[in-house]
Scaffold this motif. Structure first.
Motif, PDB file in Angstrom:
ATOM      1  N   PRO A  43       0.606  -1.159  -0.082  1.00  0.00           N
ATOM      2  CA  PRO A  43       0.108  -0.051  -0.054  1.00  0.00           C
ATOM      3  C   PRO A  43       0.940   1.212  -0.014  1.00  0.00           C
ATOM      4  O   PRO A  43       1.746   1.290   0.778  1.00  0.00           O
ATOM      5  N   GLY A  44       0.697   2.141  -0.917  1.00  0.00           N
ATOM      6  CA  GLY A  44       1.332   3.338  -1.038  1.00  0.00           C
ATOM      7  C   GLY A  44       2.583   3.543  -1.674  1.00  0.00           C
ATOM      8  O   GLY A  44       3.343   4.199  -1.678  1.00  0.00           O
ATOM      9  N   GLN A  45       2.989   2.178  -2.319  1.00  0.00           N
ATOM     10  CA  GLN A  45       4.281   1.882  -3.035  1.00  0.00           C
ATOM     11  C   GLN A  45       4.159   2.814  -4.117  1.00  0.00           C
ATOM     12  O   GLN A  45       3.251   2.630  -5.006  1.00  0.00           O
ATOM     13  N   LEU A  46       5.415   3.519  -4.199  1.00  0.00           N
ATOM     14  CA  LEU A  46       5.619   4.443  -5.555  1.00  0.00           C
ATOM     15  C   LEU A  46       6.575   3.558  -6.592  1.00  0.00           C
ATOM     16  O   LEU A  46       7.400   2.835  -5.901  1.00  0.00           O
ATOM     17  N   ASP A  47       6.750   3.904  -7.867  1.00  0.00           N
ATOM     18  CA  ASP A  47       7.628   3.412  -8.797  1.00  0.00           C
ATOM     19  C   ASP A  47       8.443   4.599  -9.342  1.00  0.00           C
ATOM     20  O   ASP A  47       8.059   5.760  -9.233  1.00  0.00           O
ATOM     21  N   GLY A  48       9.810   4.266  -9.686  1.00  0.00           N
ATOM     22  CA  GLY A  48      10.917   5.063  -9.975  1.00  0.00           C
ATOM     23  C   GLY A  48      11.206   4.784 -11.478  1.00  0.00           C
ATOM     24  O   GLY A  48      11.404   3.489 -11.691  1.00  0.00           O
ATOM     25  N   VAL A  49      11.468   5.773 -12.223  1.00  0.00           N
ATOM     26  CA  VAL A  49      12.098   5.599 -13.476  1.00  0.00           C
ATOM     27  C   VAL A  49      13.053   6.560 -13.836  1.00  0.00           C
ATOM     28  O   VAL A  49      12.974   7.455 -13.449  1.00  0.00           O
ATOM     29  N   ILE A  50      14.335   5.930 -13.869  1.00  0.00           N
ATOM     30  CA  ILE A  50      15.404   6.872 -14.413  1.00  0.00           C
ATOM     31  C   ILE A  50      15.608   7.347 -15.749  1.00  0.00           C
ATOM     32  O   ILE A  50      15.307   6.911 -16.776  1.00  0.00           O
ATOM     33  N   VAL A  51      15.705   8.833 -15.743  1.00  0.00           N
ATOM     34  CA  VAL A  51      15.883   9.398 -16.972  1.00  0.00           C
ATOM     35  C   VAL A  51      17.206   9.487 -17.506  1.00  0.00           C
ATOM     36  O   VAL A  51      18.159   9.648 -16.503  1.00  0.00           O
TER      37      VAL A  51
END
Length: 127
Positions: A43-51
């Motif tokens: 719950p509340g987990q976010l995802d990250g993507v590298i530029v």
């Protein structure tokens, strides 16, 4: 095993190396039932993507992140200015350097509610 005994071991001393081992999880893996850490959503987990850099070498003069931040679901766009005090690799290399040295070098990170939103926003970041 003591250090003095290391030179005296033989193949018969080893129970697993060089032998077939029955894997308890084999059926789950080949049928797709096995769960991995990437399968877990909290719950509340976010995802990250590298530029990443599209140039082989250069100095980052500016990063325009307004369009990316305007997307619904985008939480942050992190640049070298935001993490200047953080390093990795024996505390010598900045986490996000202001200079890129190869195509694909990390320039920024987009954090969003889903990976799809983060990828869409990363495409909008102008370096």
């Amino acid at each position: 095993m003591k250090a003095a005994e290391l030179n005296d071991w033989t193949d018969t001393d080893v129970e697993v190396v060089g032998r077939s081992v029955l894997r308890d999880d084999a059926l789950d893996k080949v049928t797709g039932r096995a769960r991995y850490t990437s399968d877990i959503r909290l719950p509340g987990q976010l995802d990250g993507v590298i530029v990443r850099s599209s140039l082989p070498h250069g100095r980052v003069e500016s990063i325009e992140r307004g369009d990316a931040l305007a997307l619904d679901g985008v939480v942050a766009v992190i640049t070298a200015d935001d993490v200047a005090e953080y390093t990795w690799y024996d505390d010598e290399v900045p986490l996000l350097p202001g200079v890129v040295r190869f195509v694909g070098d990390d320039v920024a990170v987009v954090v969003a509610e889903t990976e799809a939103i983060a990828r869409e926003a990363a495409a909008l970041v102008d370096v």
